[in-house]
Design an enzyme around this catalytic site. Sequence first.
Site, mmCIF file in Angstrom:
data_model
loop_
_atom_site.group_PDB
_atom_site.id
_atom_site.type_symbol
_atom_site.label_atom_id
_atom_site.label_comp_id
_atom_site.label_asym_id
_atom_site.label_seq_id
_atom_site.Cartn_x
_atom_site.Cartn_y
_atom_site.Cartn_z
ATOM 1 N N CYS A 2 -2.128 -12.658 -5.927
ATOM 2 C CA CYS A 2 -2.239 -14.099 -6.126
ATOM 3 C C CYS A 2 -1.828 -14.820 -4.834
ATOM 4 O O CYS A 2 -0.875 -14.431 -4.172
ATOM 5 C CB CYS A 2 -1.384 -14.659 -7.263
ATOM 6 N N ARG A 27 -5.613 -11.887 -1.437
ATOM 7 C CA ARG A 27 -4.481 -11.576 -2.316
ATOM 8 C C ARG A 27 -4.867 -11.540 -3.794
ATOM 9 O O ARG A 27 -4.052 -11.182 -4.647
ATOM 10 C CB ARG A 27 -3.368 -12.616 -2.126
ATOM 11 N N TRP A 73 -5.006 -13.025 -9.124
ATOM 12 C CA TRP A 73 -5.229 -11.628 -9.509
ATOM 13 C C TRP A 73 -4.605 -11.500 -10.897
ATOM 14 O O TRP A 73 -3.393 -11.611 -11.055
ATOM 15 C CB TRP A 73 -4.553 -10.677 -8.522
ATOM 16 N N ASN A 99 2.838 -16.995 -8.504
ATOM 17 C CA ASN A 99 2.509 -15.622 -8.132
ATOM 18 C C ASN A 99 3.656 -14.757 -8.626
ATOM 19 O O ASN A 99 4.803 -15.000 -8.269
ATOM 20 C CB ASN A 99 2.374 -15.538 -6.602
ATOM 21 N N GLY A 100 3.353 -13.756 -9.462
ATOM 22 C CA GLY A 100 4.413 -12.888 -9.990
ATOM 23 C C GLY A 100 4.223 -12.693 -11.481
ATOM 24 O O GLY A 100 3.149 -12.969 -12.017
ATOM 25 N N GLU A 484 -6.454 10.058 1.959
ATOM 26 C CA GLU A 484 -6.723 8.694 2.396
ATOM 27 C C GLU A 484 -8.231 8.438 2.446
ATOM 28 O O GLU A 484 -8.704 7.365 2.047
ATOM 29 C CB GLU A 484 -6.061 8.457 3.759
ATOM 30 N N LYS A 488 -10.101 5.545 0.333
ATOM 31 C CA LYS A 488 -10.948 4.510 0.949
ATOM 32 C C LYS A 488 -12.299 4.445 0.254
ATOM 33 O O LYS A 488 -12.816 3.378 -0.024
ATOM 34 C CB LYS A 488 -11.186 4.786 2.446
ATOM 35 N N GLU A 491 -11.982 3.072 -3.520
ATOM 36 C CA GLU A 491 -11.572 1.680 -3.731
ATOM 37 C C GLU A 491 -12.618 0.669 -3.297
ATOM 38 O O GLU A 491 -12.680 -0.420 -3.858
ATOM 39 C CB GLU A 491 -10.214 1.383 -3.085
ATOM 40 N N HIS A 507 -8.349 26.752 -7.141
ATOM 41 C CA HIS A 507 -7.478 26.753 -8.329
ATOM 42 C C HIS A 507 -7.988 25.799 -9.391
ATOM 43 O O HIS A 507 -7.227 25.356 -10.248
ATOM 44 C CB HIS A 507 -6.047 26.414 -7.912
ATOM 45 N N LYS A 606 -4.645 -7.471 -2.198
ATOM 46 C CA LYS A 606 -3.724 -7.017 -1.154
ATOM 47 C C LYS A 606 -2.322 -7.417 -1.581
ATOM 48 O O LYS A 606 -2.138 -8.430 -2.229
ATOM 49 C CB LYS A 606 -4.108 -7.742 0.130
#
Length: 611
Positions: A2, A27, A73, A99-100, A484, A488, A491, A507, A606
């Site tokens: 947010c 954000r 968000w 925000n929170g 990583e 990438k 996402e 395995h 983010k």
Amino acid sequence: MCGIVAYIGDRTAFPILMKGLQRLEYRGYDSAGISLFNGGAKTYKCQGKVKDLQHLTNNQDVSGTVGMGHTRWATHGEPSDNNAHPHASMYGKFYVVHNGIIENYAHLKKELIQRGYSFVSETDTEVLANLIENIYLEEKVTAELAVRLALTRVVGAYGLVIVCADIPDALIAARKGSPLVIGVGEKEYFLASDAIPIVEYTDEVIYLQDEEVALISRDGLDLKTLNNDSISPHVEKINLSIDRIDKNGYNHFMLKEIHEQPSTITDTFRGRMAADESKFFLGGIMDVLPKLMGAKRIVMIACGTSWHAALVGEYLFERYARIPVEVEYASEFRYRNPIVYEDDLIIAISQSGETADTLAAIRQVKGSGATILGICNVAGSSLSRETHAGVYTHAGIEIGVASTKAFTSQITVLTMMALLLGSKRKTLSQDDYAMLIHEMAQIPAKIEEVLQKESKIKAIASIYKDVTNTFYMGRGLLFPVALEGALKLKEISYIHAEGYPAAEMKHGPIALIDEKMPVIALAIDDSSYDKMVSNIQEVKSRKGKVIALVTRGDKVIGKMADHIIEIPKCHEAVSPLLAVIPLQLLSYHIAVMRGCDVDQPRNLAKSVTVE
Ligand code: F6R
């Protein structure tokens, strides 16, 4: 998570708010809204992105020199017009952007319903707006006191901007857990979740601290704790240039940030490497160096991409500094009642320095006596303030939601720290220390060479853009890079991707290999090379498609793999910094070809400031 922006001054607030929201959109981007105060209040908000809000406000009255905006968000309540911020209280006395998360919102909501309140959204924020209003009306206190009293009843995290309709020429700001920055101008103030929307107006900022409340008018700012103790604001200068927050001709921030890596890694080195490449200086940790040298164990704590950087750090610290390392997901570590000793070294890694779980994890170990270091990209962030010492990565603002340059800068810092400690502890010879520093110094130029492979990587992307599953496999230092690479891809392109240590394939996961499955094999000329060659053969025997990352001049893997991407020869200690670049580019181009919103992937944001 947010984005909040607000303005009070003599300028028209609307363009400042809209530009600020665009800058903060990384954000959160599932709904956006603004409230403007000019006599009465006007609120415009909608599900969707800032451009949808822009559309909604076309031909509307957007006058006013006081206002607040929000890009969301979703946490409580799905993305919708009603759940978008700002939220007004039931009697229209308070307007809130938040925000929170208000964790005890359900309990507070029940209480308010009993007092006759009804709600138009499913959000925790509307509960807070009504709680403040209820206190204000019933206890007949000032708006600022009503806010402080309400916040003493709140469990959770908040960055807040509030306007009371009875004093529309003032903003009330408060913070706990979620960041809030106040830009100080000439009889004007700019508020935002980070400094990005503020830098083009002023370079003087106040970072609001936890449980502080600011009452802001054009004439000044009154800062207090929740308990009414006055605080003199600490105004800081920020050093952030505008071109750092523009795309500079690239189609996406992510692509710009991938291409910036030669210079961002150079920035991470800057002033930290002796001119003759014989040693590193890490000013941020020199005071605690004796404690670091004596550490019996290192615990690295991080989330997501930063956690992958920590895994690279684990290999490097164990190999060169000979200190045992444990790498922990912050979200798991904190709930496990972890055992931490005084002679432990805790290293928290976070690009934003605001990730809620990472912050909670370090707060939990604070009383243990262990030394806590931060590796962080954002100056002044909570992580940088709450650790004993630390090292900034200096990668510059990262706006693409998928982390790229922050990852390589984190690895650069971890490599410097591991080698420095190794040399001090004499677990690394001075010759090897100098040789490895020299290897590191060459990395920016070698990344430039890897970036030249972009058209080849794009061609490979066009072949595999429609697959539904992929594997990434690597060994040793390239195992975290495989993780990583997979992160990438998933996402930003929404293709299912998994990273594995190559030897683990047999395995279980190898059962999934067939002629449709691409496997990205990280098979450079390092100590695992022969084993990787065998692992590639195992995939090929099951008809899997292999895209192999190899060292330039490799004569063996080209004969087995379907495609090869060459990177320059380098020491394996620094190989993650080179090997990740083609993986970033591959994900980027696949995502673009699939029509995905690369900089703002679905469901993500983010800076994850909720737990
Ligand atoms: C992935 C990504 C995230 C972050 C994670 C931690 O591309 O960016 O996985 O790495 O949310 O964020 P920070 O590093 O800010 O703590």
